[in-house]
Design a protein around this motif. Structure first.
Motif, PDB file in Angstrom:
ATOM      1  N   UNK A  13      21.602   7.308   1.548  1.00 19.29           N
ATOM      2  CA  UNK A  13      21.986   8.013   2.786  1.00 19.29           C
ATOM      3  C   UNK A  13      23.507   8.108   2.854  1.00 19.29           C
ATOM      4  N   UNK A  14      24.015   8.914   3.758  1.00 16.55           N
ATOM      5  CA  UNK A  14      25.470   8.989   3.971  1.00 16.55           C
ATOM      6  C   UNK A  14      25.742   9.791   5.230  1.00 16.55           C
ATOM      7  N   UNK A  15      26.976   9.754   5.675  1.00 16.36           N
ATOM      8  CA  UNK A  15      27.361  10.516   6.860  1.00 16.36           C
ATOM      9  C   UNK A  15      27.364  12.008   6.529  1.00 16.36           C
ATOM     10  N   UNK A  16      26.987  12.826   7.498  1.00 22.82           N
ATOM     11  CA  UNK A  16      27.038  14.282   7.312  1.00 22.82           C
ATOM     12  C   UNK A  16      25.673  14.924   7.095  1.00 22.82           C
ATOM     13  N   UNK A  17      24.673  14.097   6.751  1.00 22.10           N
ATOM     14  CA  UNK A  17      23.328  14.655   6.517  1.00 22.10           C
ATOM     15  C   UNK A  17      22.776  15.220   7.826  1.00 22.10           C
ATOM     16  N   UNK A  79      22.248  15.438  16.688  1.00 21.62           N
ATOM     17  CA  UNK A  79      22.172  14.728  15.406  1.00 21.62           C
ATOM     18  C   UNK A  79      23.515  14.655  14.682  1.00 21.62           C
ATOM     19  N   UNK A  80      24.356  15.675  14.868  1.00 15.24           N
ATOM     20  CA  UNK A  80      25.616  15.728  14.110  1.00 15.24           C
ATOM     21  C   UNK A  80      26.518  14.525  14.365  1.00 15.24           C
ATOM     22  N   UNK A  81      26.294  13.845  15.486  1.00 12.54           N
ATOM     23  CA  UNK A  81      27.177  12.712  15.829  1.00 12.54           C
ATOM     24  C   UNK A  81      26.782  11.423  15.115  1.00 12.54           C
TER      25      UNK A  81
END
Ligand code: F6P
Length: 367
Positions: A13-17, A79-81
């Motif tokens: 996983x990672x930020x931005x998904x 979700x973007x946050x």
């Protein structure tokens, strides 16, 4: 015309998904765009990556609920946050020799009524996506990995947030390192690519940066530390990539075997190096492995923006029937590149251009 699109995240996983998925859904369902394109989209989130596609039984309501999530603007609005992936993920290789489940995936794709599949993945997950595209699936790839090691794109989601975390964690360590006048060895992720160490080291001002692309000498590391002490520096931070190794040695792995793609799990070089330095100096040495902390946290503004751009690009690519390809960033522009090309080789640090092999840090001069 109506098109049902599946979307899944696979691998780490990672930020931005979540931002990507949010904007993909918004772009797909935007009323103006729907009438301009003449295409109605239905977006189905597949839970836990390839596992969700393998396990789902499309004719059973309970199974659909367990392994899929129909997405609309109400669901994905915020979700973007958030970091990580709301759809969940797994590190599974559907093409694993002797356990090949790729035909099952093709079958599930069809019985779910999907006409396109958006895959957010790194090297391995996009490799799977490419192979599935060769089996007839209409696949669009989105690059996401904190390692930023995919070719044909200047950016992969999650990298900026991970560099930010490394920087903040090193800021914290500086306080205690300074108080005790200690050496801190900090191990970061990145697999075979040194980008996280290099750019995390640049951002945090680490005294020494060690990357997988250049084997280091322990004596040289100690020599650099001694020089810093003589120059009056109270403490030093060494940032070492999990894939870095001393000259003549192999990488250090965890003991938990290999993943489905045959990779060993890297980890342990930080502790090893700290011990080796301790043996050779009277300075006090401590180490910290940042591990999965680097993948967590709130996405930076950049990762949210890139998620937005990639999510919108994914829908544009489906409209254009641009399948078997990956969205990318090249010289500030969003592009679409063949998955095959993006997967030909890893994007590694060009040592000659970016790394100072004498002082073990980034090469900052304009050449
Ligand atoms: O590929 C992303 C990454 O975070 C690597 O930097 C790291 O080696 C690996 O994933 C860790 O994998 P896992 O989350 O399966 O432990």
């Amino acid at each position: 015309m109506k098109i049902k699109v599946g979307v899944l995240s696979a691998g780490g996983d990672c930020a931005g998904i979540n931002s990507t998925i949010r904007w993909l859904v918004y772009s797909a369902l935007d009323k103006d765009l729907v009438s301009r394109r003449g295409i109605m989209f239905e977006i189905l989130g597949i839970l836990y990556g390839w596992k969700g596609l393998m396990e789902v039984q499309p004719d059973k309501k309970a199974s659909l609920k367990k392994w899929t999530m129909p997405l609309d603007t109400n669901i994905v609005r915020t979700w973007d946050r958030h970091g990580g992936t709301r759809l969940g993920t797994t590190r599974i290789n559907p093409f694993e020799p002797k356990k090949d489940k790729s035909d099952l995936i093709v079958q599930k794709y069809k019985s779910l009524g999907l006409e396109a599949l958006v895959v957010l993945g790194g090297f391995d997950a996009l490799g799977t996506a490419y192979k599935l595209s060769r089996k007839g699936l209409n696949v669009v790839g989105i690059p996401k990995t904190i390692d930023r090691d995919l070719s044909e794109t200047d950016y992969t989601l999650g990298f900026d947030s991970a560099v930010n975390t490394i920087t903040q964690d090193i800021d914290r360590l500086r306080i205690t390192a300074g108080s005790h006048a200690r050496i801190f060895v900090v191990e970061c992720m990145g697999r075979k690519a040194g980008w996280l160490a290099l750019e995390g080291g640049e951002a945090s001002g680490a005294a020494i940066i060690l990357i997988p692309e250049h084997d280091f000498l322990i004596d040289r590391v100690v020599g650099l530390l001694e020089m810093r002490r003589k120059a009056g520096e109270r403490y030093s931070i060494i940032l070492v990539s999990e894939g870095a190794k001393p000259r003549g040695m192999a990488e250090i792995y965890e003991k938990r075997g290999r993943d489905g793609f045959g990779h060993y799990y890297l980890g342990g070089i930080g502790g090893f190096l700290a011990e080796e330095i301790q043996k050779k100096t009277d300075m006090e040495v401590r180490y910290v492995a940042l591990r999965h902390l680097q993948r967590g946290g709130t996405p930076t503004a950049y990762d949210r923006r890139m998620g937005r751009k990639f999510g919108i690009a994914a829908i544009d690519m489906i409209v254009n029937e641009d399948f078997g390809r990956m969205a990318g960033l090249k010289n500030g522009e969003i592009t679409s590149v063949p998955l095959k090309k993006a997967l030909e080789k890893l994007s590694l640090v060009d040592v000659e251009k970016y790394y100072d092999t004498k002082n073990y840090k980034s090469r900052d001069q304009i050449l």
